[in-house]
Design an enzyme around this catalytic site. Structure first.
Site, PDB file in Angstrom:
ATOM      1  N   THR A   1       0.835  -1.213   0.000  1.00  0.00           N
ATOM      2  CA  THR A   1       0.000   0.000   0.000  1.00  0.00           C
ATOM      3  C   THR A   1       0.862   1.253   0.000  1.00  0.00           C
ATOM      4  OG1 THR A   1      -0.085  -0.235   2.393  1.00  0.00           O
ATOM      5  CG2 THR A   1      -2.023  -0.996   1.163  1.00  0.00           C
TER       6      THR A   1
ATOM      7  N   GLU B   1      17.621   4.164  -1.570  1.00  0.00           N
ATOM      8  CA  GLU B   1      17.152   2.870  -2.086  1.00  0.00           C
ATOM      9  C   GLU B   1      16.660   3.012  -3.533  1.00  0.00           C
ATOM     10  OE1 GLU B   1      16.169  -1.157  -0.863  1.00  0.00           O
ATOM     11  OE2 GLU B   1      16.272   0.313   0.717  1.00  0.00           O
TER      12      GLU B   1
ATOM     13  N   ASP C   1       9.453   0.707   5.185  1.00  0.00           N
ATOM     14  CA  ASP C   1      10.511   0.051   5.965  1.00  0.00           C
ATOM     15  C   ASP C   1      11.401   1.068   6.667  1.00  0.00           C
ATOM     16  OD1 ASP C   1       9.357  -2.055   4.705  1.00  0.00           O
ATOM     17  OD2 ASP C   1      11.036  -2.445   3.352  1.00  0.00           O
TER      18      ASP C   1
HETATM   19  C1  GLA Z   1       9.018  -3.966   0.735  1.00  0.00           C
HETATM   20  C2  GLA Z   1       9.198  -2.485   0.445  1.00  0.00           C
HETATM   21  C3  GLA Z   1       8.166  -1.640   1.161  1.00  0.00           C
HETATM   22  C4  GLA Z   1       6.753  -2.169   0.923  1.00  0.00           C
HETATM   23  C5  GLA Z   1       6.693  -3.672   1.151  1.00  0.00           C
HETATM   24  C6  GLA Z   1       5.357  -4.256   0.779  1.00  0.00           C
HETATM   25  O1  GLA Z   1       9.280  -4.232   2.076  1.00  0.00           O
HETATM   26  O2  GLA Z   1      10.478  -2.059   0.835  1.00  0.00           O
HETATM   27  O3  GLA Z   1       8.262  -0.297   0.757  1.00  0.00           O
HETATM   28  O4  GLA Z   1       6.304  -1.824  -0.356  1.00  0.00           O
HETATM   29  O5  GLA Z   1       7.690  -4.366   0.423  1.00  0.00           O
HETATM   30  O6  GLA Z   1       4.376  -3.767   1.618  1.00  0.00           O
END
Ligand code: GLA
Length: 375
Positions: A23, A152, A164
Site C-alpha cells: 500500500t 534505495e 521500511d
Molecule cells: C518492501 C518495500 C516496502 C513495501 C513492502 C510491501 O518491504 O520495501 O516499501 O512496499 O515491500 O508492503
C-alpha cells in the site's frame, strides 16, 4: 584520521508489518512495528573525505573494509550489497545539500538478511542517524527515512515505498506505527499482545525467490497504470465503497486484482487500528488472514512455502497469519495464544519437513524501539 571526539554508536531495528502490504507506493496506510533485532553502527568522523565501511564477516559482511571517496559517490556506480546501502545514504544526504564528510563505520546486525524483515532499511537508517549526529544535521526521523528511501530508489535502483525506512526510524516500543504514506502523518498505536494473553510469532521461511525484485517493480507499475486508468492520483484515492464501479472500468483480471488488493488492504489497516484501539486483539486474527488471501490471490506475491507456513500456523491454532513484507518468500507473521509460539513454530517446521522444504526459522516478536543513539 579518526576524530574520536565525534564518535558514537547508533542502532536501527528491522520491522514486521502487522498489516498494510503493498500500500505504501499507492499513498496508502501501513501498520508496522519494530523488531528487537537491529543493525548497530559504531561510527566516527574522518576529516579526509573517506567513507570507510566495515561489516565483519561474522555479521554477514566481508573481511576487508570498503573504502570510497564521499565526493565521488554516484548512483548506479557504487558497491553492491550492504556497502551500497551505506554509500547510498551518504550520497542521498549530500545530494540533498547536507554537509556530510568522511566517516569510519563498523556495522553489526542481528536482523536476519533476506527474510523480508528490512535488514537493508535498518542498515540505511542506522547509517543516516549516525551521519545526522556526527555532522550535526538536526534532521528528524521522518526526514531521514525519506532520504534513506531516496538512497534505495535512486542510488540502489530498488523502487520501494517508505514503509521500511519509516518503521525503522520512527517506531516506539509497545506500539505499532499507523502511517499515512501520502503525507507521513502518523500515530503510535499501543500494541501489546502479551497483555491480552497473545503473542506474535515470526516464521522466516528462508526462501527468497530470485525474481522478487522484478516482480515488485511490475506490481508497482501495474498499480500506477491502474490509477491512471481510473483517473486518480494513486490507488489510495479509490474509496472502498466505489470499488465495484472501479473494477468495472479496468481492462483485465490482473489490474482488477491489484486494485482490489490495495483498496481492501487499506480498509484492513483502518480496521486493525480500530481493533487495537478497542483492545480487541483476537479479532485481529481474521483480518491478518484475509490480508494474506488478498496478497496470494489478488496481488499474487506469495509463494508455496509462504502459503504453507500460513496454513500450517492456522491449523496449529494461530488466530491469524499472513506473509509480511514484499513477498515471494521471506517471513510470515502469526498471532498465537501466549505460550503457543513453540508449538506453532514446530508445526510449521513439521509441515515444511513433510513438503521437503528447508527448515524454517522462527522467533517470538514484540513491538520494540525505533532508531536511536546508544552511546
Ligand atoms: C518492501 C518495500 C516496502 C513495501 C513492502 C510491501 O518491504 O520495501 O516499501 O512496499 O515491500 O508492503
Amino acid at each position: 584520521m579518526t576524530n574520536t571526539a565525534r564518535a558514537g554508536v547508533w542502532a536501527a531495528p528491522g520491522r514486521v508489518n502487522l498489516i498494510g502490504e503493498h500500500t505504501d507506493y499507492n499513498d496508502g496506510f501501513v501498520l508496522p512495528f519494530a523488531l528487537s533485532q537491529q543493525v548497530t553502527v559504531a561510527a566516527a568522523r574522518r576529516d579526509d573525505g573517506l567513507l570507510r565501511l566495515r561489516f565483519p564477516a561474522a555479521s554477514g559482511g566481508t573481511k576487508d573494509p570498503v573504502q570510497l571517496r564521499i565526493d565521488a559517490l554516484e548512483p548506479g556506480r557504487g558497491p553492491r550489497g550492504w556497502a551500497g546501502y551505506a554509500a547510498g545514504v551518504a550520497w542521498a544526504l549530500r545530494d540533498a545539500g547536507h554537509p556530510v564528510g568522511g566517516v569510519d563505520v563498523t556495522f553489526s546486525s542481528t536482523v536476519p538478511p533476506g527474510a523480508g524483515l528490512s535488514s537493508s532499511a535498518a542498515l540505511e537508517v542506522a547509517c543516516a542517524l549516525a551521519l545526522n549526529d556526527l555532522y550535526e544535521l538536526g534532521l528528524p526521523g521522518d526526514e531521514l527515512a525519506l532520504l534513506c528511501r531516496r538512497a534505495e530508489n535512486a542510488y540502489i535502483g530498488a523502487p520501494t515505498g517508505i514503509m521500511d525506512q519509516a518503521a525503522s526510524a520512527c517506531c516506539t516500543p509497545g506500539h505499532a506505527l499507523f502511517l499515512d504514506t501520502r503525507d507521513l502523518s502518523r500515530r503510535h498505536v499501543p500494541f501489546d499482545p502479551a497483555a491480552h494473553g497473545l503473542a506474535l510469532l515470526v516464521v522466516d521461511t528462508r526462501v527468497q525467490h530470485a525474481h522478487a525484485d522484478g516482480e515488485y517493480g511490475r506490481r508497482r507499475a501495474g498499480c500506477e497504470a491502474a490509477a491512471r486508468t481510473l483517473g486518480v492520483r494513486a490507488l489510495r484515492d479509490v474509496p472502498h465503497g466505489e470499488l465495484p464501479a472501479a473494477l468495472g472500468r479496468l481492462p483485465d483480471a490482473d489490474s482488477r486484482g491489484l486494485v482490489r488488493h490495495v483498496v481492501t488492504e487499506n480498509e484492513r489497516v483502518l480496521r486493525a487500528v480500530d481493533l487495537l484501539a478497542a483492545g480487541d486483539l483476537p479479532a485481529l486474527g481474521p483480518v491478518l488472514t484475509a490480508g494474506h488471501a488478498s496478497l496470494r490471490d489478488d496481488f499474487r506475491v506469495s509463494c508455496p512455502e509462504v502459503d504453507l507456513a500460513v496454513t500450517a500456523a492456522l491449523s496449529a491454532g494461530a488466530l491469524g497469519a499472513r506473509m509480511t513484507g514484499g513477498g515471494f518468500g521471506g517471513s510470515v507473521l502469526a498471532l498465537v495464544a501466549r505460550g503457543a509460539e513453540e508449538a506453532v513454530g514446530a508445526a510449521v517446521a513439521a509441515a515444511f519437513a513433510e513438503a521437503s522444504y528447508a527448515p524454517p526459522h522462527w522467533f517470538g516478536a514484540a513491538a520494540s524501539a525505533g532508531a536511536r543513539r546508544l552511546s
